[in-house]
Design a protein around this motif. Structure first.
Motif, PDB file in Angstrom:
ATOM      1  N   ALA A   2       0.937  -1.196  -0.119  1.00  0.00           N
ATOM      2  CA  ALA A   2       0.045   0.030   0.028  1.00  0.00           C
ATOM      3  C   ALA A   2       0.858   1.325  -0.041  1.00  0.00           C
ATOM      4  N   ASN A   3       0.448   2.236  -0.476  1.00  0.00           N
ATOM      5  CA  ASN A   3       1.039   3.518  -0.609  1.00  0.00           C
ATOM      6  C   ASN A   3       1.028   4.255   0.759  1.00  0.00           C
ATOM      7  N   ARG A   4       2.236   4.737   0.961  1.00  0.00           N
ATOM      8  CA  ARG A   4       2.549   5.359   2.313  1.00  0.00           C
ATOM      9  C   ARG A   4       1.715   6.696   2.329  1.00  0.00           C
ATOM     10  N   LYS A   5       0.834   7.086   3.458  1.00  0.00           N
ATOM     11  CA  LYS A   5       0.192   8.224   3.208  1.00  0.00           C
ATOM     12  C   LYS A   5       1.002   9.466   3.692  1.00  0.00           C
ATOM     13  N   ASN A  31      -5.905   8.553  12.153  1.00  0.00           N
ATOM     14  CA  ASN A  31      -4.699   7.958  11.644  1.00  0.00           C
ATOM     15  C   ASN A  31      -5.011   6.525  11.539  1.00  0.00           C
ATOM     16  N   SER A  32      -6.272   5.959  12.346  1.00  0.00           N
ATOM     17  CA  SER A  32      -6.534   4.692  12.298  1.00  0.00           C
ATOM     18  C   SER A  32      -7.630   4.236  11.378  1.00  0.00           C
ATOM     19  N   THR A  33      -8.174   5.224  10.630  1.00  0.00           N
ATOM     20  CA  THR A  33      -9.062   4.998   9.434  1.00  0.00           C
ATOM     21  C   THR A  33      -8.378   5.081   8.317  1.00  0.00           C
ATOM     22  N   GLU A  34      -8.700   3.665   7.620  1.00  0.00           N
ATOM     23  CA  GLU A  34      -8.282   3.401   6.126  1.00  0.00           C
ATOM     24  C   GLU A  34      -8.471   4.372   5.144  1.00  0.00           C
ATOM     25  N   GLU A  35      -9.897   4.731   5.229  1.00  0.00           N
ATOM     26  CA  GLU A  35     -10.452   5.785   4.213  1.00  0.00           C
ATOM     27  C   GLU A  35      -9.784   7.139   4.235  1.00  0.00           C
ATOM     28  N   LYS A  39      -2.532  11.220   6.761  1.00  0.00           N
ATOM     29  CA  LYS A  39      -2.160  10.909   8.049  1.00  0.00           C
ATOM     30  C   LYS A  39      -2.282  12.567   8.513  1.00  0.00           C
ATOM     31  N   CYS A 216      -8.638  15.415   4.635  1.00  0.00           N
ATOM     32  CA  CYS A 216      -8.291  13.918   4.712  1.00  0.00           C
ATOM     33  C   CYS A 216      -9.424  13.272   3.924  1.00  0.00           C
TER      34      CYS A 216
END
Length: 219
Positions: A2-5, A31-35, A39, A216
């Motif tokens: 996965a691409n790093r945010k 930060n714990s929300t994948e959508e 960050k 975000c």
């Protein structure tokens, strides 16, 4: 893989611990929300004086700071504290540090914002301590005083009952309060480039939270 945010950073000055705990909780939630598209980093300092906060900030780029403050009552001492805060924000923006201050006020208190995560709160209250019954009802608690509610363990227990959807609902409820204030003809006060309502309830703290959520791509 996965691409790093990438990370977006936000600056706050707040007047109490509950505001700081809330903002750091929100950071961890996003930060714990994948959508979330990014960050979030929160640079938050408990500092009642926005000018002191600005002087202590090392920055060479344009920086926006939200100051979270309360309009505690119409008593002269509280009105002076409120206008003094705006004076200091205005002065801070003239330091030559490329700092812009935004005013995340709450009338009466930040507790209004916390209530709005779970319930509407359109009615005007006589005193800031009256938020306690709304907190208890909204969060299913039986706190006997505001001090008990604001004890770290108790406040953070309330935060654990919240979700991202609750934060979004709080923004929506806040917007409806402000739209109501316009509709009934309350006068939007202007001072040193900042705006606020003398009437309770009113608030602008939601504007900072909405910006973070929009950045975000969560709303």
């Amino acid at each position: 893989m996965a691409n790093r945010k990438s990370t977006k950073k936000y600056y706050f000055s707040v007047e109490g611990e509950t505001e700081e705990w809330y903002l750091l909780w929100l950071r961890d939630l996003i930060n714990s929300t994948e959508e979330a598209a990014f960050k979030v980093a929160i640079d938050c300092k408990i500092e009642k004086d926005p000018l002191k906060r600005a002087k202590g900030l090392v920055t060479t780029t344009k920086t926006e700071i939200y100051h979270i403050s309360d309009y505690e009552s119409d008593e002269a001492v509280h009105v002076k504290q409120f206008t003094d805060t705006m004076d200091r924000m205005k002065t801070a923006m003239g330091l030559g540090k490329q700092i812009t201050y935004k005013f995340g006020y709450s009338n009466f208190t930040f507790d209004l914002w916390i209530v709005l995560h779970k319930a509407d709160c359109f009615g005007s209250l006589a005193h800031r301590k009256n938020y306690l019954s709304h907190i208890n009802r909204a969060y299913g608690e039986e706190f006997e005083s505001m001090d008990e509610y604001k004890h770290e363990d108790n406040f953070k227990r309330c935060l654990k009952k919240l979700s991202l959807d609750d934060v979004i609902k709080a923004v929506e409820r806040s917007e409806k309060i402000m739209e109501h204030n316009v509709a009934v003809g309350y006068v939007l006060q202007k001072y040193k480039g900042f705006s606020y309502y003398k009437e309770n309830p009113s608030l602008a703290v939601w504007e900072a939270i909405k910006k973070i959520l929009k950045d975000c791509k969560l709303i």
